[in-house]
Design a protein around this motif. Sequence first.
Motif, PDB file in Angstrom:
ATOM      1  N   UNK A   1       0.831  -1.207   0.000  1.00 47.44           N
ATOM      2  CA  UNK A   1       0.000   0.000   0.000  1.00 47.44           C
ATOM      3  C   UNK A   1       0.866   1.258   0.000  1.00 47.44           C
ATOM      4  N   UNK A   2       1.949   1.244   0.779  1.00 46.46           N
ATOM      5  CA  UNK A   2       2.806   2.428   0.878  1.00 46.46           C
ATOM      6  C   UNK A   2       3.459   2.760  -0.465  1.00 46.46           C
ATOM      7  N   UNK A   3       3.745   1.725  -1.257  1.00 41.57           N
ATOM      8  CA  UNK A   3       4.364   1.951  -2.568  1.00 41.57           C
ATOM      9  C   UNK A   3       3.483   2.822  -3.452  1.00 41.57           C
ATOM     10  N   UNK A   4       2.173   2.757  -3.235  1.00 47.25           N
ATOM     11  CA  UNK A   4       1.245   3.478  -4.100  1.00 47.25           C
ATOM     12  C   UNK A   4       1.362   4.997  -3.976  1.00 47.25           C
ATOM     13  N   UNK A   5       1.858   5.499  -2.858  1.00 47.65           N
ATOM     14  CA  UNK A   5       1.936   6.959  -2.730  1.00 47.65           C
ATOM     15  C   UNK A   5       3.335   7.522  -2.961  1.00 47.65           C
ATOM     16  N   UNK A   6       4.380   6.682  -2.946  1.00 45.97           N
ATOM     17  CA  UNK A   6       5.711   7.270  -3.134  1.00 45.97           C
ATOM     18  C   UNK A   6       6.608   6.517  -4.115  1.00 45.97           C
ATOM     19  N   UNK A   7       6.206   5.315  -4.553  1.00 49.35           N
ATOM     20  CA  UNK A   7       7.010   4.520  -5.481  1.00 49.35           C
ATOM     21  C   UNK A   7       8.488   4.523  -5.086  1.00 49.35           C
ATOM     22  N   UNK A   8       8.809   3.966  -3.919  1.00 44.19           N
ATOM     23  CA  UNK A   8      10.189   4.055  -3.413  1.00 44.19           C
ATOM     24  C   UNK A   8      11.162   3.145  -4.140  1.00 44.19           C
ATOM     25  N   UNK A   9      12.430   3.569  -4.146  1.00 42.47           N
ATOM     26  CA  UNK A   9      13.502   2.701  -4.639  1.00 42.47           C
ATOM     27  C   UNK A   9      13.739   1.537  -3.684  1.00 42.47           C
ATOM     28  N   UNK A  10      13.479   1.789  -2.402  1.00 44.78           N
ATOM     29  CA  UNK A  10      13.756   0.759  -1.406  1.00 44.78           C
ATOM     30  C   UNK A  10      12.908   0.969  -0.163  1.00 44.78           C
ATOM     31  N   UNK A  11      12.624  -0.127   0.511  1.00 47.22           N
ATOM     32  CA  UNK A  11      12.141  -0.124   1.882  1.00 47.22           C
ATOM     33  C   UNK A  11      13.329  -0.571   2.736  1.00 47.22           C
TER      34      UNK A  11
ATOM     35  N   UNK B   1       5.179  -8.826  -2.855  1.00 46.29           N
ATOM     36  CA  UNK B   1       5.111  -9.261  -4.246  1.00 46.29           C
ATOM     37  C   UNK B   1       3.704  -9.726  -4.629  1.00 46.29           C
ATOM     38  N   UNK B   2       2.993 -10.323  -3.666  1.00 52.47           N
ATOM     39  CA  UNK B   2       1.657 -10.849  -3.953  1.00 52.47           C
ATOM     40  C   UNK B   2       0.592  -9.763  -3.981  1.00 52.47           C
ATOM     41  N   UNK B   3       0.875  -8.583  -3.401  1.00 56.11           N
ATOM     42  CA  UNK B   3      -0.160  -7.575  -3.233  1.00 56.11           C
ATOM     43  C   UNK B   3       0.113  -6.232  -3.903  1.00 56.11           C
ATOM     44  N   UNK B   4       1.344  -5.987  -4.333  1.00 57.99           N
ATOM     45  CA  UNK B   4       1.674  -4.676  -4.883  1.00 57.99           C
ATOM     46  C   UNK B   4       1.078  -4.524  -6.291  1.00 57.99           C
ATOM     47  N   UNK B   5       0.723  -3.295  -6.641  1.00 59.96           N
ATOM     48  CA  UNK B   5       0.250  -3.004  -7.991  1.00 59.96           C
ATOM     49  C   UNK B   5       1.295  -3.429  -9.033  1.00 59.96           C
ATOM     50  N   UNK B   6       0.822  -3.906 -10.153  1.00 58.84           N
ATOM     51  CA  UNK B   6       1.740  -4.407 -11.180  1.00 58.84           C
ATOM     52  C   UNK B   6       2.745  -3.349 -11.637  1.00 58.84           C
ATOM     53  N   UNK B   7       2.332  -2.087 -11.669  1.00 58.83           N
ATOM     54  CA  UNK B   7       3.249  -1.047 -12.142  1.00 58.83           C
ATOM     55  C   UNK B   7       4.434  -0.845 -11.200  1.00 58.83           C
ATOM     56  N   UNK B   8       4.320  -1.312  -9.941  1.00 60.88           N
ATOM     57  CA  UNK B   8       5.409  -1.173  -8.980  1.00 60.88           C
ATOM     58  C   UNK B   8       6.180  -2.477  -8.767  1.00 60.88           C
ATOM     59  N   UNK B   9       5.686  -3.554  -9.310  1.00 60.06           N
ATOM     60  CA  UNK B   9       6.276  -4.873  -9.041  1.00 60.06           C
ATOM     61  C   UNK B   9       7.736  -4.936  -9.505  1.00 60.06           C
ATOM     62  N   UNK B  10       8.574  -5.459  -8.634  1.00 58.84           N
ATOM     63  CA  UNK B  10       9.976  -5.677  -8.974  1.00 58.84           C
ATOM     64  C   UNK B  10      10.859  -4.447  -8.920  1.00 58.84           C
TER      65      UNK B  10
END
Length: 330
Positions: free
Chosen positions: A258-268, A290-299
């Motif tokens: 969920x957090x990736x959706x607002x900042x698209x981070x290089x790393x956690x 990996x199982x839950x992130x939006x496809x545009x952020x995967x990998x």
Amino acid sequence: MDTQQTLKPYVIGLDLGGTNSVFGIVDSRGEIKATTAIKTQGYDTVEDYVDACVTALEPVIDQVGGIETIKAMGIGAPNGNYYKGTIEFAPNLSWGHSGIVPLADMFKERLGIPVALTNDANAAAIGEMIYGVARNMKNFIVITLGTGVGSGIVINGQVVYGCDGFAGELGHVIVRRENGRPCGCGRKGCLETYCSATGVARTARELLSTTEQPSLLRELDPEKITSLDVSIAAGKGDKLANEIYEFTGHMLGEACADFAAFSSPEAFIFFGGMTKAGDLIMKPIQEAYDANVLKIFKGKAKFLVSGLEGSSAAVLGASAVGWELEDSPL
């Protein structure tokens, strides 16, 4: 290195915890030249606390050549407000739980040097940018896993503070609305209640009381179980202990998705005592993300453990806040 830094080669870092206040005098390479510590609690007033801090600091400041060698001081503290240099309604500080404490100004007045203060998770994020695994990164999220869950969010090379200095409380994002666990913040179902060290212990107590599954943890007093106990049992192959870490890691991984959706981070980047559990916690985090992130952020995002190892990590993070101060007169 600028002239000011050459003349004043050190910064004081203060990791202000609920139990101990640890000071380090740090150079620009991140080498701690001197340390000291006092208990955080046991003072009637914040003035008494600051007096004790200054008394403890005097000999270590002399050890590095006196206050004239100190450029600034940085403080990482619970409920710290970077904009105001205050600690505000910190529930675990006996002298700071009932109001707003202008701690940065108090140290500035006593020591005669610039002082900056922020919350401990933001200090960790700044420390990672200067000394740790986030060097050369401009978009990342530090998640601190300790007694609570904290976060420091960096976007375009800047820590996110929001309009009031308190942005980035990802530990208090609600992850369970139905029958969520009560949180110290007054809400229910916060991430912190599940994925902190205390959350792991709560999960252990719940499973021990609701299942008959054999476990090494049944040999311990349930009310005294810690996340370390769970980690030790899991390392010995205890099935229940491993399930506890699977549950914790999956919940944290889902939250990171969920957090990736607002900042698209290089790393956690994960920081704090619970990271010592290694793959027990990191593997399920990655799997759930990996199982839950939006496809545009995967990998795209890396999952890293803090590069600031050992007991000095929080002091280095706090000192980094001091290095961030502009070279300006008081």
